[in-house]
Every structure is written in C-alpha cells, then in structure tokens.
Scaffold this motif. Structure first.
Motif, PDB file in Angstrom:
ATOM      1  N   MET A   1      44.542  48.587  56.241  1.00 35.08           N
ATOM      2  CA  MET A   1      43.291  49.320  56.208  1.00 35.08           C
ATOM      3  C   MET A   1      42.184  48.509  55.554  1.00 35.08           C
ATOM      4  N   ASN A   2      42.474  47.674  54.587  1.00 37.64           N
ATOM      5  CA  ASN A   2      41.440  46.901  53.896  1.00 37.64           C
ATOM      6  C   ASN A   2      40.996  45.748  54.787  1.00 37.64           C
ATOM      7  N   ARG A   3      39.731  45.792  55.199  1.00 34.06           N
ATOM      8  CA  ARG A   3      39.234  44.725  56.058  1.00 34.06           C
ATOM      9  C   ARG A   3      37.713  44.663  56.005  1.00 34.06           C
ATOM     10  N   VAL A   4      37.201  43.486  56.328  1.00 38.16           N
ATOM     11  CA  VAL A   4      35.758  43.291  56.448  1.00 38.16           C
ATOM     12  C   VAL A   4      35.353  43.699  57.854  1.00 38.16           C
ATOM     13  N   GLU A   5      34.384  44.581  57.943  1.00 40.61           N
ATOM     14  CA  GLU A   5      33.882  45.066  59.228  1.00 40.61           C
ATOM     15  C   GLU A   5      32.704  44.227  59.719  1.00 40.61           C
ATOM     16  N   HIS A   6      31.810  43.869  58.806  1.00 38.11           N
ATOM     17  CA  HIS A   6      30.563  43.195  59.196  1.00 38.11           C
ATOM     18  C   HIS A   6      29.974  42.499  57.974  1.00 38.11           C
ATOM     19  N   ILE A   7      29.321  41.386  58.197  1.00 33.39           N
ATOM     20  CA  ILE A   7      28.619  40.678  57.116  1.00 33.39           C
ATOM     21  C   ILE A   7      27.192  40.413  57.571  1.00 33.39           C
ATOM     22  N   SER A   8      26.229  40.666  56.701  1.00 38.59           N
ATOM     23  CA  SER A   8      24.828  40.355  56.998  1.00 38.59           C
ATOM     24  C   SER A   8      24.260  39.484  55.879  1.00 38.59           C
ATOM     25  N   LEU A   9      23.473  38.510  56.271  1.00 40.25           N
ATOM     26  CA  LEU A   9      22.883  37.576  55.309  1.00 40.25           C
ATOM     27  C   LEU A   9      21.396  37.863  55.142  1.00 40.25           C
ATOM     28  N   HIS A  10      20.946  37.842  53.888  1.00 38.84           N
ATOM     29  CA  HIS A  10      19.537  38.054  53.555  1.00 38.84           C
ATOM     30  C   HIS A  10      19.112  36.941  52.604  1.00 38.84           C
TER      31      HIS A  10
ATOM     32  N   GLY B   1      25.418  40.999  52.498  1.00 38.90           N
ATOM     33  CA  GLY B   1      25.943  42.350  52.652  1.00 38.90           C
ATOM     34  C   GLY B   1      27.293  42.290  53.339  1.00 38.90           C
ATOM     35  N   VAL B   2      28.308  42.831  52.707  1.00 32.46           N
ATOM     36  CA  VAL B   2      29.654  42.829  53.262  1.00 32.46           C
ATOM     37  C   VAL B   2      30.084  44.280  53.456  1.00 32.46           C
ATOM     38  N   TYR B   3      30.298  44.655  54.699  1.00 33.57           N
ATOM     39  CA  TYR B   3      30.708  46.014  55.015  1.00 33.57           C
ATOM     40  C   TYR B   3      32.225  46.024  55.137  1.00 33.57           C
ATOM     41  N   VAL B   4      32.885  46.798  54.281  1.00 32.90           N
ATOM     42  CA  VAL B   4      34.332  46.745  54.104  1.00 32.90           C
ATOM     43  C   VAL B   4      34.944  48.127  54.337  1.00 32.90           C
ATOM     44  N   HIS B   5      36.092  48.154  54.992  1.00 37.78           N
ATOM     45  CA  HIS B   5      36.912  49.360  55.049  1.00 37.78           C
ATOM     46  C   HIS B   5      37.962  49.221  53.954  1.00 37.78           C
ATOM     47  N   ALA B   6      37.976  50.145  53.015  1.00 35.65           N
ATOM     48  CA  ALA B   6      38.942  50.109  51.916  1.00 35.65           C
ATOM     49  C   ALA B   6      39.154  51.523  51.395  1.00 35.65           C
ATOM     50  N   ARG B   7      40.254  51.721  50.705  1.00 37.30           N
ATOM     51  CA  ARG B   7      40.593  53.044  50.186  1.00 37.30           C
ATOM     52  C   ARG B   7      39.789  53.438  48.949  1.00 37.30           C
ATOM     53  N   ASP B   8      39.342  52.429  48.164  1.00 33.81           N
ATOM     54  CA  ASP B   8      38.609  52.755  46.947  1.00 33.81           C
ATOM     55  C   ASP B   8      37.628  51.630  46.617  1.00 33.81           C
TER      56      ASP B   8
ATOM     57  N   SER C   1      36.997  43.837  45.695  1.00 33.63           N
ATOM     58  CA  SER C   1      37.936  42.725  45.751  1.00 33.63           C
ATOM     59  C   SER C   1      37.957  42.093  47.141  1.00 33.63           C
ATOM     60  N   VAL C   2      37.970  42.918  48.180  1.00 38.27           N
ATOM     61  CA  VAL C   2      37.952  42.416  49.555  1.00 38.27           C
ATOM     62  C   VAL C   2      36.668  41.628  49.813  1.00 38.27           C
ATOM     63  N   ALA C   3      35.543  42.123  49.326  1.00 41.23           N
ATOM     64  CA  ALA C   3      34.265  41.415  49.503  1.00 41.23           C
ATOM     65  C   ALA C   3      34.293  40.067  48.791  1.00 41.23           C
ATOM     66  N   GLU C   4      34.826  40.022  47.587  1.00 48.18           N
ATOM     67  CA  GLU C   4      34.907  38.768  46.850  1.00 48.18           C
ATOM     68  C   GLU C   4      35.845  37.783  47.547  1.00 48.18           C
ATOM     69  N   GLN C   5      36.957  38.270  48.065  1.00 50.54           N
ATOM     70  CA  GLN C   5      37.880  37.399  48.797  1.00 50.54           C
ATOM     71  C   GLN C   5      37.233  36.850  50.063  1.00 50.54           C
ATOM     72  N   ALA C   6      36.413  37.648  50.723  1.00 45.01           N
ATOM     73  CA  ALA C   6      35.699  37.178  51.913  1.00 45.01           C
ATOM     74  C   ALA C   6      34.760  36.031  51.548  1.00 45.01           C
TER      75      ALA C   6
END
Length: 68
Positions: A1-10, A20-27, A33-38
């Motif tokens: 379930m934990n995954r990166v859906e989309h990333i946007s750069l500004h 901007g890191v759009y993540v599917h995660a439980r909490d 953590s998923v965003a940092e790993q990305a």
C-alpha cells in the motif's frame, strides 16, 4: 500500500525549492518516510539533485475516501 503516486517540482518556490510528493500510506509517519526514501532514491539516480538538500519531509494526510 505504501507508494509514491506523483511528484511535482517547484524550483522557483520561496523561500526555497519545493518537491511535492503524493504518497499512498496508512499513516503520516509512514508517508513522510516514503517521501524521504523517494528523495534518497532520486539523488542516487541523478547526482545533480545533490545540489539540493532535504530540509524536511512533511506530508499532510488526505482522505481519498471522503468525497468533498
């Protein structure tokens, strides 16, 4: 379930660039953590990103099950 859906750069955002890191995660902690790993994977694949420094990984929780 934990995954990166989309990333946007500004790169022109102030006071500094924003990724901007759009993540599917439980909490929130897992999402951050998923965003940092990305970020770590991205810098490993593209060393030019090492010119940027990760200052924080903050992710607001969104409820996709809520229909606004």
């Amino acid at each position: 379930m934990n995954r990166v859906e989309h990333i946007s750069l500004h790169p022109q955002a102030r006071p500094g660039p924003v990724i901007g890191v759009y993540v599917h995660a439980r909490d929130l902690a897992t999402a951050e953590s998923v965003a940092e790993q990305a970020w770590q994977r991205a810098t490993a694949l593209d060393p030019t990103l090492l010119e940027w420094r990760l200052v924080s990984a903050e992710v607001p929780l969104m409820r996709p099950d809520l229909d606004l």
